[in-house]
Design an enzyme around this catalytic site. Structure first.
Site, PDB file in Angstrom:
ATOM      1  N   SER A  15       0.835  -1.211   0.000  1.00 36.89           N
ATOM      2  CA  SER A  15       0.000   0.000   0.000  1.00 36.89           C
ATOM      3  C   SER A  15       0.872   1.263   0.000  1.00 36.89           C
ATOM      4  O   SER A  15       0.517   2.262  -0.638  1.00 36.89           O
ATOM      5  CB  SER A  15      -0.977  -0.002   1.183  1.00 36.89           C
ATOM      6  N   ASN A  16       2.013   1.209   0.675  1.00 32.63           N
ATOM      7  CA  ASN A  16       2.920   2.370   0.618  1.00 32.63           C
ATOM      8  C   ASN A  16       3.551   2.485  -0.764  1.00 32.63           C
ATOM      9  O   ASN A  16       3.741   3.595  -1.274  1.00 32.63           O
ATOM     10  CB  ASN A  16       4.002   2.257   1.698  1.00 32.63           C
ATOM     11  N   HIS A  97       8.136   3.400   8.979  1.00 35.64           N
ATOM     12  CA  HIS A  97       7.895   2.472  10.093  1.00 35.64           C
ATOM     13  C   HIS A  97       6.615   2.894  10.827  1.00 35.64           C
ATOM     14  O   HIS A  97       6.425   4.083  11.102  1.00 35.64           O
ATOM     15  CB  HIS A  97       9.092   2.487  11.062  1.00 35.64           C
ATOM     16  N   ASP A 132      15.574   0.172  12.274  1.00 40.83           N
ATOM     17  CA  ASP A 132      14.664   1.258  12.677  1.00 40.83           C
ATOM     18  C   ASP A 132      15.368   2.310  13.536  1.00 40.83           C
ATOM     19  O   ASP A 132      14.732   2.972  14.369  1.00 40.83           O
ATOM     20  CB  ASP A 132      13.420   0.709  13.410  1.00 40.83           C
ATOM     21  N   ALA A 158      -1.846   7.519   7.590  1.00 41.40           N
ATOM     22  CA  ALA A 158      -0.793   8.513   7.876  1.00 41.40           C
ATOM     23  C   ALA A 158       0.504   8.136   7.158  1.00 41.40           C
ATOM     24  O   ALA A 158       1.229   9.002   6.655  1.00 41.40           O
ATOM     25  CB  ALA A 158      -0.558   8.612   9.380  1.00 41.40           C
ATOM     26  N   GLU A 159       0.786   6.838   7.101  1.00 40.61           N
ATOM     27  CA  GLU A 159       2.005   6.389   6.402  1.00 40.61           C
ATOM     28  C   GLU A 159       1.959   6.818   4.941  1.00 40.61           C
ATOM     29  O   GLU A 159       2.949   7.334   4.400  1.00 40.61           O
ATOM     30  CB  GLU A 159       2.113   4.859   6.449  1.00 40.61           C
TER      31      GLU A 159
HETATM   32  C1  GRF Z   1       3.841  -0.715   6.792  1.00 35.05           C
HETATM   33  O1  GRF Z   1       3.089  -0.586   7.966  1.00 35.05           O
HETATM   34  C2  GRF Z   1       5.250  -0.235   6.995  1.00 35.05           C
HETATM   35  O2  GRF Z   1       5.355   0.812   7.871  1.00 35.05           O
HETATM   36  C3  GRF Z   1       5.891  -1.469   7.589  1.00 35.05           C
HETATM   37  O3  GRF Z   1       5.344  -2.544   6.882  1.00 35.05           O
HETATM   38  C4  GRF Z   1       4.044  -2.186   6.430  1.00 35.05           C
HETATM   39  C5  GRF Z   1       4.002  -2.407   4.959  1.00 35.05           C
HETATM   40  O4  GRF Z   1       2.702  -2.229   4.463  1.00 35.05           O
HETATM   41  N1  GRF Z   1       7.333  -1.370   7.532  1.00 35.05           N
HETATM   42  P1  GRF Z   1       2.440  -2.123   2.898  1.00 35.05           P
HETATM   43  O5  GRF Z   1       3.030  -3.379   2.263  1.00 35.05           O
HETATM   44  O6  GRF Z   1       3.111  -0.876   2.401  1.00 35.05           O
HETATM   45  O7  GRF Z   1       0.961  -2.072   2.755  1.00 35.05           O
END
Ligand code: GRF
Length: 174
Positions: A15-16, A97, A132, A158-159
């Site tokens: 998703s990120n 993170h 981290d 938020a990410e």
């Molecule tokens: C996110 O919560 C990121 O912060 C962590 O792993 C997760 C990855 O989620 N390091 P996605 O694959 O980006 O949905």
């Protein structure tokens, strides 16, 4: 158009990664996945972004050079990055993170913070050999919700905002 060419490393949902691919200025040019079947790999392929599967650090470094990658973004990549690889990317490798570091590094951060009734949020930071532990670039606190699922939802939202805004700023400064 930017001269930057980003590689996003993933292992899961992506998703990120999707949030980063939404912005042409970020120019995601390659996706590296530690799991061939990761949903994020499908998201990249559907957008025409090349995907490679991680085998070892030496061949990955060669591939990044071949693809003229200028920065790396870790988005849920479930491997510890060795120092020998990191030294090639000092100041050009970032991670998102899901906690307000230095609190709750490592795995299951949202759940641990939620159980403790601690502040929730996310951190964009530089990647260093300490997991981290790199320099914090930006943090975003989220509100505590009535249950874990909705708290997680708010942190992930938020990410996505933080990675988009953060990477654009980082690339402008570079
Ligand atoms: C996110 O919560 C990121 O912060 C962590 O792993 C997760 C990855 O989620 N390091 P996605 O694959 O980006 O949905």
């Amino acid at each position: 158009m930017t001269n930057e060419r980003g590689a996003v490393f993933i292992s899961g949902t992506g998703s990120n990664l999707a949030a980063l691919m939404d912005l042409p200025a970020i120019n995601v040019s390659l996706v590296v996945t530690s799991k061939p079947t990761a949903a994020g790999a499908g998201k990249a392929r559907r957008r025409g972004v090349p995907v490679i599967v991680f085998h070892d650090w030496e061949s990955l470094q060669k591939e990044l050079i071949r693809c003229q990658i200028t920065y790396i973004f870790l988005a849920g990549f479930m491997k510890i990055i060795p120092e020998s690889f990191l030294k090639n990317w000092t100041g050009r490798i970032w991670n998102i993170h899901p906690s307000l570091l230095p609190s709750y590094p490592g795995l299951n951060s949202i759940e641990r913070a939620y159980v403790d009734r601690a502040a929730l949020g996310c951190t964009l930071h530089e990647v260093t050999p300490q997991v981290d532990g790199g320099k914090i670039i930006v943090q975003k606190q989220t509100s505590l919700s009535e249950n874990l699922i909705s708290s997680e939802f708010l942190v992930h939202l938020a990410e996505h905002r933080t990675v988009r805004k953060g990477v654009v700023c980082l690339l402008k400064k570079a």
